[in-house]
Structures are given as C-alpha cells and as structure tokens.
Enzyme design. Structure first.
Site, PDB file in Angstrom:
ATOM      1  CE  LYS A  93      -4.230  -1.831   0.415  1.00 44.27           C
ATOM      2  NZ  LYS A  93      -4.047  -3.240   0.762  1.00 44.27           N
ATOM      3  CD  GLU A 115     -10.340   3.471   0.808  1.00 39.86           C
ATOM      4  OE1 GLU A 115     -10.336   4.699   0.595  1.00 39.86           O
ATOM      5  OE2 GLU A 115      -9.540   2.678   0.272  1.00 39.86           O
ATOM      6  CB  SER A 379      -0.041  -8.351  -1.418  1.00 41.80           C
ATOM      7  OG  SER A 379      -0.874  -9.259  -0.716  1.00 41.80           O
TER       8      SER A 379
HETATM    9  C1  LIG Z   1      -5.085  -4.242   0.854  1.00 42.71           C
HETATM   10  C2  LIG Z   1      -4.429  -5.530   0.658  1.00 42.71           C
HETATM   11  C3  LIG Z   1      -4.805  -6.398  -0.383  1.00 42.71           C
HETATM   12  C4  LIG Z   1      -5.982  -6.150  -1.277  1.00 42.71           C
HETATM   13  O1  LIG Z   1      -5.948  -4.993  -2.014  1.00 42.71           O
HETATM   14  P1  LIG Z   1      -5.585  -4.957  -3.564  1.00 42.71           P
HETATM   15  O2  LIG Z   1      -5.925  -3.583  -3.959  1.00 42.71           O
HETATM   16  O3  LIG Z   1      -6.446  -5.992  -4.232  1.00 42.71           O
HETATM   17  O4  LIG Z   1      -4.159  -5.274  -3.675  1.00 42.71           O
HETATM   18  C5  LIG Z   1      -4.069  -7.545  -0.584  1.00 42.71           C
HETATM   19  N1  LIG Z   1      -3.034  -7.856   0.235  1.00 42.71           N
HETATM   20  C6  LIG Z   1      -2.668  -7.077   1.268  1.00 42.71           C
HETATM   21  C7  LIG Z   1      -1.540  -7.484   2.134  1.00 42.71           C
HETATM   22  C8  LIG Z   1      -3.363  -5.887   1.518  1.00 42.71           C
HETATM   23  O5  LIG Z   1      -2.981  -5.120   2.543  1.00 42.71           O
END
Ligand SMILES: *Cc1c(COP(=O)(O)O)cnc(C)c1O
Length: 395
Positions: A93, A115, A379
């Site tokens: 993020k 948000e 992610s």
């Molecule tokens: C926010 C988040 C997601 C989902 O958001 P995307 O916009 O689909 O990437 C996925 N993995 C993690 C670790 C997150 O914090």
C-alpha cells in the site's frame, strides 16, 4: 503498455470504468487527473518519489525463491515470491500513498482522508502523513476495527484520527462510502487517497501507475535470476492494486499467464469473487463487475481476510478478465489459512491472509502442465492477522 489497456480520455476500460459521481466531485477529479499527468512528466516529482520509495519504504523489495515450498508441492514449479511483505508498514500500500501524498502537496491540499479494510492502507496513509506532517483521517468499519486491532493502534500511534463506521455491513464498502461523503463536503481542502485501483477515473489509472514499480522490479529480477519470463504471474485480488502492480509489467507478454485469485469465502457465509461471479454495476463511482442481489442491490460479501472483503473490483481487472487476458480463480477461507500455515512452516515467512489466497493457488498450478515458473506477489505480512487466526485449528 498495450494500447487496448490504456484508458481512453474518459477513463474507460472497454465497457468498465468511467466517472459516476455527484457533480460537486467533478472539479476535484479533473484537478487530480491534471496533477497526475503533470507529475508523470516532471523529473523533480519522479526523483522525489523514487528517493522516498528507496530510503523510506525500502525498495527494491527482493524476489525470493521459495525452494522448500517447491519441494512441499512436488518439485515441479520454480516459485519466486515478490516480497512486498518487506516493504515499510508491511504491505504494498505504501507505494501508492507516497505517490498520492506528493500529488496532494502539489495541489495545495491541507488534509488527507482514506478508507481502510484490513487497516494496511490506513497504516500506510498514516505513516505517509506523519512523514509529511499533514493531517489524516481514516474511515474504518467497526467489524474490521475488531478483527484488525493491531493496525488500529498503529494508525493512532502515527497520529491519524480513525473514524469508526457503523453503517451497512460495517466493513470496507461502508468505510469507502463514508470517505466519499467526507470528500464531497471538503473537496477544496482535502485529498482522498483511495487505496486500490477502484473508484472514479482517474483513480484506477493513477493507483496502477504508482503500484507499477512492483512488476517493473519483478520482471527485471526474474530475467536476471532465471533468464526468462515466468509462465504465470499470480496475485490476490481485493480491489486489485497489488495485482495490477505486478501484472502491469507483463501485459504485453502474451505468454505470461496472469492469474487473479479472489476470496472464495466459506460455505454458508458467502464469498467476495466479483470477477468470477459479479455482474455489471456501478459502485463507488465506476462501472465494473459487482456482486449484487436479484434487485441490483450490492450483495453482502464475506472473506476471512478484511482486505479482500469488497463486493467490487477495479475496472481494468474486469476488462482484462472479460477479454480473456487474465484468468480469475478463487481460494476459500480454509485454503488460505492452510496456505498461510504452509508458507510459515516451510519458509519462515508469515504471509497476510490476503496474500495467502494467492499462495493457495500454487497447489493448483503444481498440477498444471503449462506452469513451470511462477512469480507470486506476496502482497503483505501476516502479523496483523493474529487475532483472526486465534482459535482456528493449528494456530
Ligand atoms: C489491501 C491488501 C490487499 C488487497 O488490495 P488490492 O488492492 O487488491 O491489492 C491484498 N493484500 C494485502 C496485504 C493488503 O494489505
């Protein structure tokens, strides 16, 4: 980027995207679009952003070969994890919040709102605002406040005001609606940092642009380590920002299969598979695939991971799935938890529950003869999920 995936002037991806907003927001969106376009051409902006990504955020993140996981899955696949879990604040993020705060400064905005679902976008926004000494308000559903308590505390420690949202399902969708309401009332002084590739134009394009660094690095890293492109690029999808970040670099490589893994949820509790099971509809300012009931109302959704618990999906992903460039699959709550345990014990890496959905799909690819080299976007890290895991088997 291929021309078919470059949005036209009005921000359309095929029949998806666009700008379905109250009139009062139009000047704000047009101002943002212009600021983004100017920043893309501005050497000083790019230098400042890449300096922050390097020294504050910790880029480039490593590409890590998970060899014990490969063995566990039968030795057929080479598995490389793009380690966004190692980015400052624990998920991808921050790539987006750093870019957007720099844009907000250029536009002379004095206040930031956001948000958050899992709290990762809220934490990244709070950290970025603290870094720049700018005021920050984060909207978060009461259900998510409960299941992501550590992130609530982190946001507060970094000086953000967290406003609990008790309307609707008290999750991400409702927090987003509240943030949009705030923006409508304060659009002159306030910049709204959307945390994914959703919302009205230019957000889907702008957020994908700030996340593109993931795929650019991963593409160079895999070429360096394996001497060829992957057979598959895999990412979980909530709104779709980490997926677009990875996939963006491979859109023009037709031999790289793009795989989006959505939340398959649990029997009886529901799911959040908007790409797989949604229909055309408008939510939060854009046309996309949307989970809705027979009357077109937004349907209740469920996922064990707060970050995937959203009834819509980014319009570019809807378009990529629609024209067959990207495959949409899902993993259940149970499969995600099992994948989280597997990576933790095999590799000593505790992944976020969101990322664990992508990891769960590796078991499917291990049986797929077209798959041999996989780049998977890890992610985020799973520390925030400890409360959700408590009481589940094996925890
Ligand atoms: C926010 C988040 C997601 C989902 O958001 P995307 O916009 O689909 O990437 C996925 N993995 C993690 C670790 C997150 O914090």
């Amino acid at each position: 980027m291929s021309t078919s995936d470059t949005p036209a002037i009005d921000g359309r991806f095929g029949r998806f995207g666009g700008r379905f907003v109250p009139e009062t927001l139009m000047p704000g969106l047009i101002e943002l679009e212009a600021a983004h376009r100017a920043a893309q051409q501005d050497e000083a902006f790019q230098v400042e952003l890449s300096g922050l990504l390097r020294d504050f955020a910790g880029r480039p993140t490593p590409l890590y070969r998970a060899q014990r996981l490969e063995a566990e899955l039968g030795h057929r696949l080479h598995i490389w994890l793009k380690r966004e879990d190692l980015l400052h604040t624990g998920a991808h993020k921050l790539n987006n919040t750093l870019g957007q705060v720099l844009l907000a400064k250029r536009m002379g905005k004095t206040r930031i709102i956001a948000e958050t679902g899992a709290g990762q976008h809220g934490v990244a926004t709070a950290a970025t605002c603290a870094r720049f000494g700018i005021g920050c308000t984060v909207y978060m559903g009461e259900v998510d406040i409960e299941r992501q308590a550590p992130n609530l505390q982190r946001m507060k420690l970094m000086g953000a005001e967290v406003r609990p949202v008790d309307s609707g399902s008290r999750t991400l969708k409702d927090a987003t609606s509240e943030a949009i309401r705030d923006w409508v009332a304060h659009v002159e002084s306030t910049h709204y940092i959307i945390g994914s590739v959703v919302g009205p134009h230019p957000y889907p394009t702008l957020v994908a642009d700030f996340q593109r660094v993931i795929g650019q690095e991963a593409r160079a890293q895999i070429l360096n380590r394996e001497g060829r492109l992957p057979s598959h690029a895999v990412a979980c999808v909530g709104g779709g920002s980490n997926a677009m970040g990875l996939f963006g670099a491979f859109l023009d490589d037709p031999d790289v299969q793009l795989v989006a893994v959505e939340a398959g949820g649990s029997p009886g509790e529901g799911h959040a598979s908007s790409l797989g099971r949604g229909q055309d509809g408008v939510l939060h300012g854009a046309m996309s695939l949307l989970l809705q009931d027979s009357e077109g109302q937004v349907a209740p959704v469920h996922s064990i991971s707060a970050g995937l618990d959203y009834p819509g999906v980014g319009p570019q992903l809807a378009h990529l799935a629609d024209r067959g460039r990207m495959q949409a699959v899902s993993a259940t709550d149970e499969e995600a938890v099992a994948a989280l345990h597997r990576l933790s014990t095999c590799e000593g890496i505790l992944p976020a529950l969101e990322s664990s959905h992508a990891l769960a799909h590796l078991a499917v690819l291990a049986e797929d003869s077209t798959a041999d080299l996989v780049v998977l976007n890890l992610s985020g890290r799973g520390d925030k999920d400890l409360p959700s895991l408590q009481g589940r088997e094996g925890s």
